[in-house]
Scaffold this motif. Structure first.
Motif, short mmCIF file in Angstrom:
data_model
loop_
_atom_site.label_atom_id
_atom_site.label_comp_id
_atom_site.label_asym_id
_atom_site.label_seq_id
_atom_site.Cartn_x
_atom_site.Cartn_y
_atom_site.Cartn_z
N ILE A 1 0.85 -1.62 0.29
CA ILE A 1 -0.21 0.13 -0.09
C ILE A 1 0.81 1.06 -0.14
O ILE A 1 0.48 2.25 -0.92
CB ILE A 1 -0.57 0.24 1.23
CG1 ILE A 1 -1.85 -1.00 0.97
CG2 ILE A 1 -1.29 1.59 1.39
CD1 ILE A 1 -2.73 -1.41 2.13
N ALA A 2 1.46 1.70 0.95
CA ALA A 2 2.76 1.92 0.42
C ALA A 2 3.52 2.31 -0.16
O ALA A 2 3.29 3.70 -0.99
CB ALA A 2 3.82 2.14 2.01
N ASN A 3 4.30 1.75 -1.44
CA ASN A 3 3.91 1.83 -2.16
C ASN A 3 3.69 1.83 -3.55
O ASN A 3 4.09 2.81 -4.65
CB ASN A 3 5.16 0.26 -2.88
CG ASN A 3 5.56 0.00 -4.27
OD1 ASN A 3 6.62 1.12 -4.69
ND2 ASN A 3 4.81 -0.28 -5.36
N ALA A 4 2.29 1.76 -3.75
CA ALA A 4 1.42 2.17 -4.79
C ALA A 4 0.82 3.58 -4.58
O ALA A 4 0.74 4.42 -5.61
CB ALA A 4 -0.13 1.58 -4.27
N ILE A 5 1.17 4.09 -3.21
CA ILE A 5 0.98 5.42 -2.34
C ILE A 5 1.96 6.61 -3.06
O ILE A 5 1.67 7.46 -3.81
CB ILE A 5 0.55 5.92 -1.63
CG1 ILE A 5 -0.66 5.43 -0.93
CG2 ILE A 5 0.50 7.96 -1.22
CD1 ILE A 5 -1.26 5.23 0.26
N SER A 6 3.06 6.14 -2.83
CA SER A 6 4.81 6.24 -2.94
C SER A 6 4.58 6.52 -4.00
O SER A 6 5.24 7.64 -4.32
CB SER A 6 5.16 6.25 -2.52
OG SER A 6 6.29 5.04 -2.44
N THR A 7 4.55 5.95 -5.49
CA THR A 7 4.93 5.39 -6.47
C THR A 7 3.76 6.93 -7.21
O THR A 7 4.37 6.98 -8.09
CB THR A 7 4.59 4.07 -7.28
OG1 THR A 7 6.16 3.25 -6.53
CG2 THR A 7 5.14 4.47 -8.78
N SER A 8 2.42 6.45 -6.59
CA SER A 8 1.75 7.83 -7.58
C SER A 8 2.26 8.52 -7.04
O SER A 8 1.88 9.86 -8.68
CB SER A 8 0.34 7.05 -6.86
OG SER A 8 -0.22 5.50 -7.30
N LEU A 9 2.54 8.98 -6.35
CA LEU A 9 2.64 10.85 -6.26
C LEU A 9 4.01 10.89 -6.92
O LEU A 9 4.32 12.02 -7.60
CB LEU A 9 3.58 11.10 -4.41
CG LEU A 9 1.49 11.16 -3.57
CD1 LEU A 9 2.73 10.75 -1.93
CD2 LEU A 9 1.13 12.00 -3.90
#
Length: 141
Positions: free
Chosen positions: A55-63
């Motif tokens: 989840i952290a990866n999906a959010i950080s990558t999206s940013l």
């Protein structure tokens, strides 16, 4: 071809190589800002807030993807037309990075016990190389 035509052709080829090198350097610099944003956000979400690494990866990558799209559109590829289409393509390319990182997390973190922070950091060069090629050929073509 005359000697003058050959000289002009050689100069044009050299200018084209320099332009491509400048574009790659800009892409790398923009990518660096996206990497910094991505990593800082991931570390915060995963380490400080305790979110699951995926989840952290999906959010950080999206940013990072959004940051990189804006900066690449403005500075690297100098393309301001069809921004919605280009963003959707750019984000689709970004999803390849999320998918690749997901696989690497599964292999290295889940199966081999490597710290997710190291997996995330180690995945970035591979992801950036793949995404440069896809973005140059598709998103900003």
């Amino acid at each position: 071809m005359t000697a003058t035509e050959a000289t002009v052709s050689d100069r044009e080829a050299a200018q084209d190589r320099r332009a491509k090198l400048r574009q790659l350097i800009r892409y790398t610099m923009v990518g660096g800002s996206g990497v910094a944003l991505d990593l800082a956000t991931f570390f915060l979400l995963y380490n400080a807030l305790g979110l699951h690494e995926q989840i952290a990866n999906a959010i950080s990558t999206s940013l990072g993807i959004t940051n990189n799209f804006v900066l690449n559109a403005l500075f690297t590829f100098d393309r301001r037309d069809r921004l919605v289409v280009r963003f959707l393509r750019f984000y689709a390319v970004g999803l390849t990075g999320i998918a690749l990182t997901y696989v690497l997390f599964r292999i290295f973190s889940d199966w081999l016990g490597v710290d997710p922070n190291l997996v995330k950091a180690g995945s970035l060069p591979l992801v950036l190389a793949l995404q440069f090629v896809l973005n140059k050929k598709w998103s900003f073509a």
